[in-house]
Design an enzyme around this catalytic site. Structure first.
Site, PDB file in Angstrom:
ATOM      1  N   HIS A 502      43.817  33.230  42.886  1.00  0.00           N
ATOM      2  CA  HIS A 502      42.599  33.870  42.423  1.00  0.00           C
ATOM      3  C   HIS A 502      42.670  34.875  41.447  1.00  0.00           C
ATOM      4  O   HIS A 502      42.453  35.993  41.713  1.00  0.00           O
ATOM      5  CB  HIS A 502      41.786  34.278  43.562  1.00  0.00           C
ATOM      6  N   HIS A 503      43.410  34.930  40.293  1.00  0.00           N
ATOM      7  CA  HIS A 503      43.479  35.993  39.114  1.00  0.00           C
ATOM      8  C   HIS A 503      42.135  36.333  38.706  1.00  0.00           C
ATOM      9  O   HIS A 503      41.313  35.692  38.368  1.00  0.00           O
ATOM     10  CB  HIS A 503      44.678  35.355  38.384  1.00  0.00           C
TER      11      HIS A 503
END
Length: 573
Positions: A502-503
């Site tokens: 989940h960048h």
């Protein structure tokens, strides 16, 4: 060089790009969508091919053709990341993701202000670039609601218009109505987690998922097959963009999808206006699309890389980068985990979808008093039915044995034989702060299959605030594992500084053009007909997965384009 003309070109047709394609197409705008990968169908997933989808990660970028590199700091050479979690096909990561669909908390949108009000400015690390969002939860709430109902999300409300509801998350922000679908059926790990957490006085609940718990809008409900994370859904019960918004876009007659298209530049003129994009076709051809409106909607690496590759004399440091903040303030989740084994019962953690988890929010955001703890913010804590892996083999591979047992040989064989169906993973997904030196730029040493510089990530989560948070949460996870009745609980090893899933960040939104790249609608401050959507615009993150917030923002951007920008092109306020 082939050239097409259109009203709108969208690069990346995933969680946000697919919504924009459908909404703009329904409004009568001609839209061309460019997708680097193929467009698959539900029929492609009828066989649960673990070799194809899990081992070879076919739904994700090919790390050799599409490399991303990582280094912990600017003093060392970056190395390729071996496993990339985002999507590489029409529908993007929503095709293979676990489908958790969280709304952020109210204070997630004002983490800086909330911290200063409660603990003072000194509680924020001096080197952190933590800032508030340029919008509030209340402003985004109608679009959260729309995403849940149009896509199909299963869950249980805990806060209906300020009234707390039993069975849901009591810490959630107020919502206008109940979820469109009831929660998925709890599995054995969820039952144990529920009982253990309540014994400790915590508030467990069924996590919200973009997976249909029953028939909805002509689609079948979940069959609990166990092949969810890393796989597409074989019956279309997962509410991916592939089965929800892309058919809507097709039905408008105004949408054209080009697959196998590698966009390598956003074109602009001397005035700084975006004029379209250039891309390589699947046959290697060089093509141009001229458009009145350019929307970038791929994963954060490619959002940033495209702008850096599109530099001009007017924008020598990257397109739309007069602020100098392009590629900065990158964040990612770090999942600290404990394992718990049970001698008196089967847990069968590999059964059911990975998002069938139970969670608690007691230690997330600012839901607890951080005074004297040495860190701010927190984590969403969950038990993982399929341990966020794929199928029985994946579940087995993810089980790290306790100290004293190697990951090979007879001792490992005997351990796995006994506990394969008798363990659970309990994870804290931590909210990490933004820092200006956590960046994405162009790697001077590594190129992709098209000869373009690979995105380079400079990132190391091991900072004092984050270390203190992880240590605090590990003790909570151990406590929960014991309360669940486990006979043995142990910590999984921590990573060496590399980012987790989940960048977020890189093209942060803000209210000040000198400190951000886009405004609240994802519109470039520098180039009004260039919009950037997705998690790259997040100024800060949450302990929650970002997808539903990405989708709510996409609906908000589409609404602003259709009802305001189209009638009067220019900066949106």
């Amino acid at each position: 060089m082939a050239t097409e003309k259109t009203d709108v070109v969208i690069v990346g047709v995933g969680a946000s790009g697919g919504i924009l394609a459908a909404e703009l197409g329904k409004a009568g705008m001609k839209v061309i969508g460019l997708e680097r990968g193929p467009r698959l169908t539900t029929a492609d997933f009828t066989s649960h091919d673990e070799l194809r989808y899990f081992q070879r990660q076919e739904l994700r970028p090919n790390v050799k053709r599409q490399p991303v590199t990582w280094r912990p700091n600017a003093n060392v050479r970056a190395v390729p990341i071996t496993n990339q979690n985002y999507g590489n096909q029409a529908g993007g990561g929503t095709v293979h993701y676990g489908a958790l669909s969280w709304r952020f908390h109210e204070d997630d949108f004002r983490a800086r202000s909330q911290t200063i009000e409660r603990y003072g400015a000194s509680a924020i690390p001096e080197d952190s670039s933590l800032t508030d969002w340029p919008l509030t939860y209340a402003e985004l709430e109608p679009y959260y609601d729309r995403a849940e109902y149009e896509l199909g999300v299963s869950g249980k409300a805990g806060n209906l218009q300020g009234r707390k509801i039993g069975g849901g998350n009591p810490f959630e922000a107020p919502r206008r109505r109940e979820y469109p679908l009831p929660p998925l059926i709890a599995d054995q790990s969820g039952v144990l987690f529920e009982a253990g957490a309540r014994k400790l006085g915590y508030h467990p609940f069924s996590s919200p998922r973009a997976i249909l718990s029953q028939v909805y809008q002509g689609r079948q409900g979940c069959t609990y097959c166990g092949y969810c994370q890393a796989f597409g859904c074989h019956i279309g019960a997962k509410s991916s963009i592939l089965v929800t918004k892309l058919p809507e876009a097709d039905a408008t007659g105004n949408f054209k999808l080009v697959t196998g298209a590698m966009c390598y530049r956003v074109n602009s003129d001397n005035s700084g206006r975006a004029t379209g994009v250039a891309y390589y076709g699947p046959d290697g051809s060089d093509n141009t699309i001229e458009a009145e409106l350019v929307i970038l909607a791929p994963f954060i690496y490619d959002n940033t890389r495209l702008l850096l590759l599109s530099k001009t004399e007017k924008f020598p440091n990257g397109l739309a980068n007069s602020s100098g903040h392009l590629g900065k303030h990158v964040m990612a989740h770090i999942g600290t985990r404990v394992f718990a084994t049970f001698d008196d019962r089967f847990v069968n953690i590999y059964m059911g979808p990975s998002a069938q988890k139970h969670s608690l929010d007691d230690w997330n955001a600012d839901n607890f008093d951080h005074s004297g703890l040495g860190f701010i913010r927190g984590a969403q804590i969950s038990v993982s039915p399929s341990d966020l892996e794929a199928g029985p083999i994946g579940a087995a591979m993810s089980l790290t044995p306790p100290p004293g047992i190697p990951r090979w040989g007879a001792a490992y064989r005997d351990f796995l034989s006994k506990y394969f169906a008798r363990y659970a993973g309990i994870t804290a997904q931590t909210e990490n702060l933004p820092y200006a030196d956590q960046t994405i730029d162009l790697d001077p040493n590594v190129r992709d299959a098209w000869g373009l510089p690979a995105p380079r990530l400079t990132y190391d989560w091991r900072r004092p605030n984050e270390r203190a948070r992880v240590e605090f949460l590990q003790t909570k996870l151990e406590e929960i594992g014991r309360a669940m009745g486990a006979t043995q609980v142990w910590r999984a090893p921590l990573g060496q500084g590399a980012p987790g899933p989940h960048h977020e960040g890189g093209t942060r939104m803000g209210s000040d053009p000198t400190t951000s790249v886009v405004n609240r609608y994802g519109q470039s401050w520098d180039i009004p007909n260039l919009f950037i959507v997705g998690s790259s615009t997040f100024p800060s993150m949450s302990g929650f997965n970002p997808t539903l917030t990405i989708q709510a923002l996409a609906y908000m951007t589409a609404d602003a384009i259709v009802n305001r920008y189209r009638n009067r092109p220019g900066p949106l306020t």
